[in-house]
Write a protein that holds these residues in place. Structure first.
Motif, mmCIF file in Angstrom:
data_model
loop_
_atom_site.group_PDB
_atom_site.id
_atom_site.type_symbol
_atom_site.label_atom_id
_atom_site.label_comp_id
_atom_site.label_asym_id
_atom_site.label_seq_id
_atom_site.Cartn_x
_atom_site.Cartn_y
_atom_site.Cartn_z
ATOM 1 N N UNK A 87 0.829 -1.213 0.000
ATOM 2 C CA UNK A 87 0.000 0.000 0.000
ATOM 3 C C UNK A 87 0.863 1.262 0.000
ATOM 4 N N UNK A 88 1.920 1.237 0.814
ATOM 5 C CA UNK A 88 2.808 2.418 0.916
ATOM 6 C C UNK A 88 3.482 2.713 -0.436
ATOM 7 N N UNK A 89 3.972 1.670 -1.100
ATOM 8 C CA UNK A 89 4.635 1.863 -2.398
ATOM 9 C C UNK A 89 3.599 2.296 -3.442
ATOM 10 N N UNK A 115 3.019 5.924 -3.189
ATOM 11 C CA UNK A 115 4.160 6.700 -3.706
ATOM 12 C C UNK A 115 4.182 6.681 -5.236
ATOM 13 N N UNK A 116 3.888 5.520 -5.832
ATOM 14 C CA UNK A 116 3.834 5.415 -7.298
ATOM 15 C C UNK A 116 2.729 6.338 -7.833
ATOM 16 N N UNK A 117 1.595 6.314 -7.174
ATOM 17 C CA UNK A 117 0.451 7.142 -7.569
ATOM 18 C C UNK A 117 0.830 8.623 -7.590
ATOM 19 N N UNK A 155 11.606 9.583 -4.281
ATOM 20 C CA UNK A 155 11.414 10.952 -3.759
ATOM 21 C C UNK A 155 9.992 11.150 -3.229
ATOM 22 N N UNK A 156 9.041 10.332 -3.690
ATOM 23 C CA UNK A 156 7.638 10.471 -3.253
ATOM 24 C C UNK A 156 7.323 9.620 -2.018
ATOM 25 N N UNK A 157 8.296 8.836 -1.561
ATOM 26 C CA UNK A 157 8.056 7.952 -0.404
ATOM 27 C C UNK A 157 8.087 8.726 0.918
#
Ligand code: 5GP
Length: 139
Positions: A71-73, A76-78, A137-139
């Motif tokens: 879910x966390x990844x 971040x991808x989204x 960078x979005x994590x």
């Protein structure tokens, strides 16, 4: 009958650092990296460190922590790929479409009106690394 886990599968080699990958995330539970044949720009695979062929032989106590990483990844991808939606896929055994026999979830960012690319086409290395950097960078 389900076959047993094969420790020399390609994702096990990536986990052990015997094969390279464009890494997005790693902790004690999971590793996430770019799919080398992306079916969408920013296609990421999330694998557990627990050895399991698929969903059915994953120890239940390890599944919850792993899914939290999925879910966390995905989030971040989204964000990183400015997606309109996500396709999340998980295949079990050859009949189910599985090719690599270490449990993994595919995270595919989707954009309105854009179809998936055909399977089996190698991604451009520079683009894979650039997308990995955006997602990190979005994590
Ligand atoms: P599945 O087992 O879910 O059908 O698909 C396995 C996925 O792993 C495919 O999308 C394929 O492109 C990807 N893949 C296969 N070999 C490698 C590899 O060596 N490195 C990476 N990063 N991805 C791979």
């Amino acid at each position: 009958m389900t076959a047993s886990y094969e420790p020399n599968n390609i994702f096990a080699k990536i986990l052990r650092g015997e094969m390279p990958c464009h890494k997005v995330f790693e902790d004690e539970v999971a590793l996430a990296f770019m799919d080398i044949m992306p079916r969408a720009e920013g296609h990421v695979l999330v694998i557990p460190k627990t050895p399991a062929r698929g969903l059915l032989d994953m120890p239940p106590e390890a599944l919850g922590p792993y899914m939290l990483r999925v879910q966390k990844i995905a989030a971040a991808v989204n964000r990183a790929m400015a997606a309109d939606g996500l396709t999340i896929q998980q295949f079990n055994e050859t009949a189910g479409g599985q090719v690599v026999f270490h449990l993994h979830f595919h995270i595919l960012p989707r954009h309105d009106g854009v179809g998936l690319r055909p399977p089996g086409v190698m991604g451009d290395k520079a683009a894979l690394e650039a997308n990995a950097a955006r997602i990190r960078a979005a994590l």
